[in-house]
Scaffold this active site. Structure first.
Site, PDB file in Angstrom:
ATOM      1  N   ARG A  25       0.869  -1.179   0.000  1.00 49.99           N
ATOM      2  CA  ARG A  25       0.000   0.000   0.000  1.00 49.99           C
ATOM      3  C   ARG A  25       0.900   1.220   0.000  1.00 49.99           C
ATOM      4  O   ARG A  25       2.120   1.111   0.062  1.00 49.99           O
ATOM      5  CB  ARG A  25      -0.854  -0.061   1.283  1.00 49.99           C
ATOM      6  CG  ARG A  25      -2.169   0.712   1.288  1.00 49.99           C
ATOM      7  CD  ARG A  25      -3.158   0.195   0.283  1.00 49.99           C
ATOM      8  NE  ARG A  25      -4.514   0.689   0.531  1.00 49.99           N
ATOM      9  CZ  ARG A  25      -5.034   1.780  -0.018  1.00 49.99           C
ATOM     10  NH1 ARG A  25      -4.317   2.518  -0.832  1.00 49.99           N
ATOM     11  NH2 ARG A  25      -6.275   2.125   0.225  1.00 49.99           N
ATOM     12  N   GLY A  76     -12.585  16.309   1.196  1.00 51.38           N
ATOM     13  CA  GLY A  76     -13.779  16.099   0.373  1.00 51.38           C
ATOM     14  C   GLY A  76     -14.451  14.759   0.511  1.00 51.38           C
ATOM     15  O   GLY A  76     -15.589  14.565   0.065  1.00 51.38           O
TER      16      GLY A  76
END
Ligand code: SRM
Ligand code: SF4
Length: 519
Positions: A182, A442
């Site tokens: 990751r 967001g």
């Protein structure tokens, strides 16, 4: 470095893409892709593998790509900033830049066919965008006032550049560390104020004395994601402040993470693949043992305390440097958004008043160091300071915002525009006696680090009057610097149109704000 197939492990979708072809392989295919046209290249190459080169296809603005650079420590020089301004200048209004929450720069509006030329420009000025996205080590963060901070303990700039070179193969791309399970974030703090949010990095080094020798205590596993936000935990080790020792330690941790991703299940489920899952799965003792095995030597035990003792600075305004007679001046860049003119002007100020350096901060602001005492007044009367103030109003001053709806397809709200508008409105209405750090993000990925803010606002869909509308979840209580801690969710959904009223009341009730007298 391809991960060897193991039939007993079910690889997640992205791991399968990587196993099919290495992310970095697209470097050699770029010319061919350009000949084909971006519309015709394989979806995995376009949307995923190109991110290994820092090239981001943007579904919101197809045909206008984003280029994520690497700016280790947030340190740029005039030549570099000018080159970046020239790159976006050619795209007119579409060409913009952002200072990111990892004191980095992203350029937008980029045409696919221009990428090879842009890469040559980056190389000429000593920059790279390689391995800045996907399963790579992201921009390395450090104190933005390294080398000039009077309270500094360790100037970590050279160490950081060496670490970046080791990870990226001197900026050319390094298969050794280009297939982690990751993303991975590294921060190295040499100052006393933990200016880089060590606690939300997968690997962070904090200054600490051991037997009167200066070095770092190491903490690991911090991260934020849609599923979980975790503070880093002590690795229990100390490393001397020597470049090679630090580079070796970080590379050993990366190798252990990379090599055990398959056997420890990290490469099965991307939601449980960040370094913390390995640290927790093994426990700190085994994690340390495996890293020592990789290094081939034992590490010293952690020092009992670290030297982070100050509240986090925001670096805005004029500050005396450790070099007598010189100052660093922090400029507020509204929501971190840059255009070519602003970048040229910042570069000019650094050239004319400073020593040609520009520093970026994780608050998405810029610092110009080495302004002599007798030039400060002239600097402060420069027209750029009308846009990029050295003393903005309270809320605008500490605003952080992720990219949001204008360019990011995950976004549920237009973060930057709303963040600026709400801060301007409430700054005009209220006297606020203390710093209030508002972090806007967001979506739950939390690139704007909502959990690190005094007030964190996270885009969400909320129900109002029977309809789904744009709104936010609210976090409070995030602390940075000394005694850092993550904020907690206190409101699961408020419509954006109701936000100014709600925030005004919060600022009055919880932060001692008072209404300004009506004029
Ligand atoms: Fe982020 C994905 C932007 C800092 C957590 N992030 C994305 C993508 C790439 C999604 C996409 O493909 O559209 C966003 C690109 C939007 C765009 O066009 O700009 C994006 N992240 C950003 C930036 C630009 C926000 C900003 O405006 O500053 C920051 C770039 C940093 C850099 O220079 O490298 C950015 N992202 C962060 C941070 C903050 C940090 O590092 O301190 C976080 C939380 C910390 C962390 O990672 O632990 C963060 N971004 C994520 C995640 C969730 C990671 C996870 O483990 O699940 C994603 C989604 C993913 O990776 O799957 C994501
Ligand atoms: Fe995009 Fe969400 Fe990250 Fe903001 S937090 S940049 S909306 S992925």
């Amino acid at each position: 470095m391809a991960v060897e197939a193991n039939p007993s492990v079910k690889l997640n979708k992205i791991e399968k893409v990587k196993a099919e072809k290495d992310g970095l392989a697209v470097k050699a295919e770029l010319d061919q892709f350009i000949e084909q046209g971006w519309e015709n290249i394989d979806k995995s190459d376009l949307e995923l593998r190109l991110k290994w080169l820092g090239v981001f296809f943007r579904p919101v603005t197809p045909g206008q790509f984003m280029l994520r650079l690497r700016v280790p420590h947030g340190c740029l020089n005039v030549e570099q900033l000018t080159a970046l301004a020239e790159i976006i200048q050619q795209y007119g209004d579409e060409g913009t830049g952002d200072i990111t929450t990892r004191q980095n720069i992203q350029l937008r509006g980029i045409r696919f066919e221009d990428i090879p030329t842009i890469f040559k420009t980056l190389q000429r000025v000593g920059l790279t965008s390689v391995q800045s996205g996907m399963d790579n080590v992201r921009n390395l963060t450090g104190s933005p006032v390294a080398g000039v901070d009077p309270d500094e303990l360790i100037d970590t700039r050279e160490m950081m550049q060496k670490l970046q070179d080791a990870i990226t193969g001197n900026g050319e791309g390094n298969p050794r560390f280009a297939n982690l399970p990751r993303k991975l974030n590294i921060a190295i703090e040499g100052a006393r104020d933990n200016s880089i949010h060590a606690e939300i990095n997968d690997i962070a080094l904090l200054p600490a004395y051991k037997d009167e020798i200066l070095g770092f205590n190491v903490v690991v596993g911090g991260y934020i994601s849609a599923q979980r936000a975790a503070m880093s935990v002590p690795m229990g080790v100390w490393v001397p402040a020597e470049d090679q020792a630090v580079v070796d330690l970080c590379c050993a941790i990366l190798s252990v993470y990379r090599d055990n991703g398959l056997t420890e299940g990290l490469r099965e489920n991307r939601a449980k693949a960040r370094l913390m899952w390995l640290v927790e799965g093994w426990g700190e003792a085994k994690f340390r043992e495996e890293v020592e095995k990789e290094l081939g030597y034992g590490l010293a035990d952690a020092a009992p305390t670290d030297e982070v003792s100050q509240d986090k600075k925001d670096h805005l305004g004029v500050h005396p440097q450790k070099q007598a007679g010189f100052n660093y001046i922090g400029l507020h860049i509204p929501a971190g958004r840059l255009d070519a003119d602003l970048m040229f002007e910042l570069a000019r100020l650094a050239d004319v008043y400073g020593n040609g350096e520009i520093r970026l901060t994780v608050e998405q602001n810029a610092i110009i160091p080495f302004v002599p005492d007798d030039r400060v007044e002239a600097f402060l009367s420069e027209p750029l300071l009308e846009t990029c103030s050295v003393a903005p109003a309270t809320l605008s001053r500490s605003l952080v915002s992720c990219t949001g709806k204008a360019y990011c397809n995950f976004a549920m709200i237009d973060t930057k525009a709303q963040a600026l508008a709400v801060a301007a409105q409430l700054d005009a209405e209220l006297d606020i006696p203390q710093r209030v750090r508002m972090h806007w993000t967001g979506c739950p990925n939390s690139c704007g680090q909502a959990q690190a803010g005094d007030i964190g606002l996270m885009g969400a869909k909320v129900r109002k009057d029977g309809k789904m509308v744009e709104g936010v979840k609210i976090f409070t209580g995030g602390q940075v610097g000394h005694h850092s801690k993550l904020g907690e969710l206190v409101n699961k959904g408020v419509a954006c149109e109701d936000l100014p009223d709600l925030l005004r009341q919060m600022l009055i009730d919880d932060f001692g704000a008072t209404l300004k007298p009506a004029i």
